[in-house]
Write an enzyme that holds these catalytic residues in place. Sequence first.
Site, PDB file in Angstrom:
ATOM      1  N   ASN A   1      -9.952  -0.510  10.639  1.00  0.00           N
ATOM      2  CA  ASN A   1      -8.685   0.005  10.120  1.00  0.00           C
ATOM      3  C   ASN A   1      -8.135   1.027  11.101  1.00  0.00           C
ATOM      4  OD1 ASN A   1      -8.506  -0.872   6.985  1.00  0.00           O
ATOM      5  ND2 ASN A   1     -10.625  -0.571   7.611  1.00  0.00           N
TER       6      ASN A   1
ATOM      7  N   PRO B   1     -18.526 -15.836   3.103  1.00  0.00           N
ATOM      8  CA  PRO B   1     -19.620 -15.831   2.133  1.00  0.00           C
ATOM      9  C   PRO B   1     -19.845 -14.422   1.598  1.00  0.00           C
ATOM     10  CG  PRO B   1     -20.493 -15.867   4.372  1.00  0.00           C
ATOM     11  CD  PRO B   1     -19.004 -16.024   4.488  1.00  0.00           C
TER      12      PRO B   1
ATOM     13  N   SER C   1     -11.205   9.617   0.346  1.00  0.00           N
ATOM     14  CA  SER C   1     -11.300   8.568   1.364  1.00  0.00           C
ATOM     15  C   SER C   1     -12.427   8.877   2.344  1.00  0.00           C
ATOM     16  CB  SER C   1      -9.976   8.441   2.132  1.00  0.00           C
ATOM     17  OG  SER C   1      -8.954   7.934   1.305  1.00  0.00           O
TER      18      SER C   1
ATOM     19  N   GLU D   1       0.820  -1.212   0.000  1.00  0.00           N
ATOM     20  CA  GLU D   1       0.000   0.000   0.000  1.00  0.00           C
ATOM     21  C   GLU D   1       0.860   1.272   0.000  1.00  0.00           C
ATOM     22  OE1 GLU D   1      -3.685  -0.368   2.548  1.00  0.00           O
ATOM     23  OE2 GLU D   1      -2.615  -2.164   3.181  1.00  0.00           O
TER      24      GLU D   1
ATOM     25  N   VAL E   1     -12.366 -14.391  -1.087  1.00  0.00           N
ATOM     26  CA  VAL E   1     -11.068 -14.878  -0.608  1.00  0.00           C
ATOM     27  C   VAL E   1     -10.210 -13.658  -0.310  1.00  0.00           C
ATOM     28  CG1 VAL E   1      -9.013 -16.223  -1.173  1.00  0.00           C
ATOM     29  CG2 VAL E   1     -11.266 -16.970  -2.000  1.00  0.00           C
TER      30      VAL E   1
ATOM     31  N   SER F   1      -6.728  -2.259   2.031  1.00  0.00           N
ATOM     32  CA  SER F   1      -7.071  -1.702   0.712  1.00  0.00           C
ATOM     33  C   SER F   1      -7.593  -2.747  -0.263  1.00  0.00           C
ATOM     34  CB  SER F   1      -5.864  -0.974   0.094  1.00  0.00           C
ATOM     35  OG  SER F   1      -5.558   0.177   0.847  1.00  0.00           O
ATOM     36  N   SER F   2      -8.137  -3.847   0.267  1.00  0.00           N
ATOM     37  CA  SER F   2      -8.692  -4.931  -0.567  1.00  0.00           C
ATOM     38  C   SER F   2      -7.659  -5.536  -1.504  1.00  0.00           C
ATOM     39  CB  SER F   2      -9.902  -4.441  -1.371  1.00  0.00           C
ATOM     40  OG  SER F   2     -10.938  -4.045  -0.503  1.00  0.00           O
TER      41      SER F   2
ATOM     42  N   ASN G   1     -17.423  -5.810   9.637  1.00  0.00           N
ATOM     43  CA  ASN G   1     -16.564  -6.448   8.643  1.00  0.00           C
ATOM     44  C   ASN G   1     -15.105  -6.383   9.076  1.00  0.00           C
ATOM     45  OD1 ASN G   1     -15.567  -7.547   6.229  1.00  0.00           O
ATOM     46  ND2 ASN G   1     -15.462  -5.539   5.252  1.00  0.00           N
TER      47      ASN G   1
ATOM     48  N   GLU H   1     -22.923  -1.740   2.306  1.00  0.00           N
ATOM     49  CA  GLU H   1     -21.593  -1.565   2.896  1.00  0.00           C
ATOM     50  C   GLU H   1     -21.507  -0.176   3.518  1.00  0.00           C
ATOM     51  OE1 GLU H   1     -18.122  -3.014   0.795  1.00  0.00           O
ATOM     52  OE2 GLU H   1     -19.428  -3.876  -0.753  1.00  0.00           O
TER      53      GLU H   1
ATOM     54  N   ASP I   1     -15.809  -0.816   9.483  1.00  0.00           N
ATOM     55  CA  ASP I   1     -16.613  -1.123   8.301  1.00  0.00           C
ATOM     56  C   ASP I   1     -17.677  -2.157   8.642  1.00  0.00           C
ATOM     57  OD1 ASP I   1     -14.757   0.531   7.172  1.00  0.00           O
ATOM     58  OD2 ASP I   1     -13.702  -1.040   6.064  1.00  0.00           O
TER      59      ASP I   1
END
EC number: 6.3.2.4
Length: 346
Positions: A311, A215, A320, A19, A177, A184-185, A308, A221, A296
């Site tokens: 951070n 899942p 952001s 990142e 996954v 940052s995914s 979720n 979100e 999140d």
Amino acid sequence: MNQLNSINLAIIAGSASSEHDVSLRSAQTIIDALQASHISFTPLYLDKNNNLLLIESNNYENLSPSKSVVLKKHAMNEHFLYDSDGTIINKIDLVFPVLHGQYGEDGAIQGYLEILGIPYIGSSITASAIAMDKELTKIYLKSLGIPTVPHYILHRDASIPSYNTLSENLNSVVLFVKPARCGSSIGVSKVSNQEELTIALQEAFRHDGKLLIEPALNVRELEIAVLEDATSIQASSAGEIVCTQGFYDYTQKYDTSSSAKLYIPTQLNSEILQQIQNYAIKTHKALNCRHLSRVDFFLTGDNQIYVNEINTLPGFTSHSMYPLLWQHAGVSITDLVSRWIHSVLA
């Protein structure tokens, strides 16, 4: 704010993290805000080999040649920045490590600063390390009754279940996954068959030796920005992310031409909003985070709330969620940094 006139804040960005580039963009946004303020700062750059350099141009996005520097303890509670010849450049009173992911949010830079005895903005070593690890975060939150999404942990040296087995265990035909300790995914994939799973595992294992499989839920979100200063912990209003294509991956987060839309604030039932805000603060406290975090959430159609992730150093780019949520509440980036500095010095 008179106390701030006499201090010098070192901002550190970059590092060998995946990142790295996002870190530079976040730091530049913060510097742009501070340049018109009363806060003195020194921009430092960790290059991709984790060498510490002085940025004399105040510009992280167009880096010019910079000199190698080192932070050292000079005397009791006094720290200075030295160049390679041992000459003092200036005094450093505290540090804001604007570092995302590995080396920044995992406790590494915090450990370095603790060894030097330099005060810093942000969470401690332990809180950073736990929050960085999605599995450990879930364990902590579950122990406090905070709902999280069901998951499966897979280590690099373990036998790999089939897609059908994972789909059945997680009760979903579509799975995510994720590297367990990245932000940052990065390395995240959405899969719906064995071939996609195989490719996704290879990609995720490039970034981490431990993976999280979850899942894919049909949810909204939502994100909450948490602000802790010397006197209180506050939760912002809720922001919502809506992706018309794909999911909220690295490109969607940082490409301004992406299809992702941010709604600040988003419309929520007042009871649901209050519950989400309470969960955000409870999560921040549960992990013993400090100063700032972004929590999140997923919200299902029947108003089931899931945390979720959290951070400890959320993005500070121009688009952001963390700074935008507080900007909506009338709190600028300069105000945020000022509050954190006062909190550290207190």
